[in-house]
Design an enzyme around this catalytic site. Structure first.
Site, short mmCIF file in Angstrom:
data_model
loop_
_atom_site.label_atom_id
_atom_site.label_comp_id
_atom_site.label_asym_id
_atom_site.label_seq_id
_atom_site.Cartn_x
_atom_site.Cartn_y
_atom_site.Cartn_z
N LYS A 1 -16.58 12.78 7.41
CA LYS A 1 -18.26 12.01 7.68
C LYS A 1 -18.14 10.82 7.72
CE LYS A 1 -22.89 12.75 5.16
NZ LYS A 1 -22.78 11.37 4.79
N TYR B 1 0.52 -1.28 0.41
CA TYR B 1 0.22 -0.09 -0.03
C TYR B 1 0.83 1.33 -0.08
CZ TYR B 1 -3.48 -2.96 1.68
OH TYR B 1 -4.60 -4.39 1.71
N LYS C 1 -16.75 8.90 10.73
CA LYS C 1 -17.71 9.12 11.96
C LYS C 1 -18.79 8.24 11.59
CE LYS C 1 -15.55 13.51 12.96
NZ LYS C 1 -16.74 14.88 12.81
#
Length: 481
Positions: A433, A252, A436
């Site tokens: 967003k 990665y 969460k």
């Protein structure tokens, strides 16, 4: 390798521990014997530390290299001479000096690439100061590490082979040596390979903080620089929200960013190192190709490899060891190995409602092996390694109906489905967003009827296209599970 790079006490002061270099070297020799590394070397060793290894009784392999800061302001002449006399390659990091923006770089030193002598030689050869600094190392027999994300500079750096410095040039650059170290290091470090690192956890002989983890991949496409710049922020957001398991891998190319993010969250007191479970997978050239761009294969004895990982655990290099993409027969091969010391704590596989891995999950549970799901939300069809003809999981009408009933998103339902099966889910996102939102999976529960409907969606869809590896003898997906 290392579990906690810069441990600090409650006052923020660095804490130190002593490591027997010879014992550590013996552990690396075992990794080489097991085929986990082709070569082993060291970093930031002085000549006395090198001699300690070279004079160790029973030495099997000497270091092939010593990676150190090296540039015209710190030319390491004496260390280079010592290394050459023992047939050890000197590898230069910081070969062009280093950026002032990095918090471990001393900002008070002059900028190497603005040096008037270097610039004059560059002008004479119609090259850049960076190319001259790199060529200087090559003509001394030093291997240089040139770091850049910029395509133009990557190509430009390769032009270092297109010209040659004169003896007068070399002498002039030698004269720049002034023992300037850009890197303000407090610890020496080793260079080698490592398998799987994690702190303490209470399951399978270690402990797992919870069943929800944050996965951060590095997307191998034209957005390389943007994605790497977002890595650090995304991991910090995830830790702030409450994620305590971070999944990574060599392929990665995000380990440096993840490390910085973790250090920042340790430093500001958000978490302690023992709160975090960090996973990685080793590899020097994960997908080697021949000159025609075709993937080349080699066979590895899984049992011998596992024995090497057991030695890493015994040596304290890792808390837990596990596997990825293993089918039940490959797991049995490890579990039935004569002299097995530690069984795999986990098996990380593709798992989502379209590929629920129920038989593999049942097998793993019977052996007390944790199943970890990557791609629990399906996968982005724009990625080049993903099959384009597959259905989009998060658009599935059954999934959406259940989500609407619970006033949750389809993604939250897909993640909750895994948790209620006893599967650890790896959720990947850059969006604050969504990071969460994904963590709110603990705030509702699916009914038995919901679970049964989601079970009914399985249709053996693999989003990840591993077809190029299908003729390898250890290809895991020929088996049903």
């Amino acid at each position: 390798p290392g579990e906690e790079l810069f441990p600090k006490d409650e006052n923020g002061k660095m804490m130190y521990d002593s490591v027997d270099l010879c014992r550590t070297w013996e552990a690396l020799e075992k990794c080489k014997d097991a085929g986990l590394a082709k070569s082993i070397g060291v970093s930031n060793f002085n000549h006395k530390q090198l001699e300690k290894i070279l004079n160790k009784p029973g030495l099997k392999y000497k270091p092939v290299c010593n990676q150190v800061e090296c540039h015209p302001y710190l030319n390491q002449n004496k260390l280079l001479e010592f290394c050459k006399s023992h047939d050890i390659v000197l590898v230069a990091y910081g070969a062009l000096g280093s950026q002032r923006l990095k918090n471990w770089v001393n900002p008070n030193y002059p900028i190497l690439l603005e040096d008037p002598v270097l610039c004059a030689i560059a002008k004479k050869h119609k090259q850049t100061p960076a190319l001259v600094a790199l060529r200087y190392q090559i003509q001394r027999g030093v291997v240089v590490l040139a770091k850049s994300y910029n395509r133009k500079r990557i190509k430009e750096n390769m032009q270092v082979l297109d010209f040659e410095l004169t003896p007068e040039d070399m002498k002039a650059i030698d004269g720049l040596n002034s023992n300037i170290r850009y890197y303000d290091l407090v610890l020496a470090h080793w260079t080698t390979v490592l398998a799987f690192t994690s702190p303490k956890v209470k399951r399978f002989g270690s402990t797992l903080p919870n069943f929800f983890m944050f996965k951060f991949e590095y997307i191998l496409d034209i957005h390389l620089e943007v994605v790497k710049s977002e890595a650090e922020k995304a991991v910090m957001r995830a830790i702030d929200v409450g994620y305590r398991h971070i999944d990574s891998a060599y392929i990665y190319q995000n380990e440096e960013e993840i490390g910085r993010a973790i250090q920042m969250k340790l430093a500001d007191g958000t978490v302690k190192r023992g709160d975090l479970f960090l996973t990685t997978k080793p590899g020097e050239d994960p997908i080697p190709e021949d000159t025609h761009g075709n993937i080349t294969f080699d066979t590895v004895d899984l049992c011998i490899t596992w024995e090497a990982l057991e030695k890493c655990k015994d040596a304290g290099l890792t808390k837990s060891i596990g596997v990825s993409n293993f089918n039940h027969k490959q797991l049995e091969k490890i579990l039935n190995k004569p002299g097995l010391k530690y069984k795999p704590v986990c098996n990380q596989v593709e798992c989502h409602p379209y590929l629920n891995q129920s038989k593999l999950l049942e097998f793993c549970e019977s052996k007390d092996i944790l199943l970890i799901a990557y791609a629990p939300l399906g996968s982005d069809l724009r990625k080049k390694w993903v099959k384009k003809e597959n259905l989009v999981l998060l658009q599935d009408p059954v999934l959406n109906a259940i989500a609407e009933k619970h006033r949750q998103t389809p993604a939250q339902v897909a993640l909750r489905y895994q948790l209620q099966q006893g599967v650890v889910a790896l959720a990947k996102s850059f969006s604050e967003k969504r990071i969460k939102e994904n963590f709110q999976v603990f705030e509702f529960q699916l009914t038995p009827e919901d679970m049964e409907c989601l079970d009914g969606l399985t249709r053996n869809i693999h989003y990840f296209d591993y077809g190029e590896f299908a003729h390898h003898p250890d290809y895991p997906f020929h088996e049903e599970y």
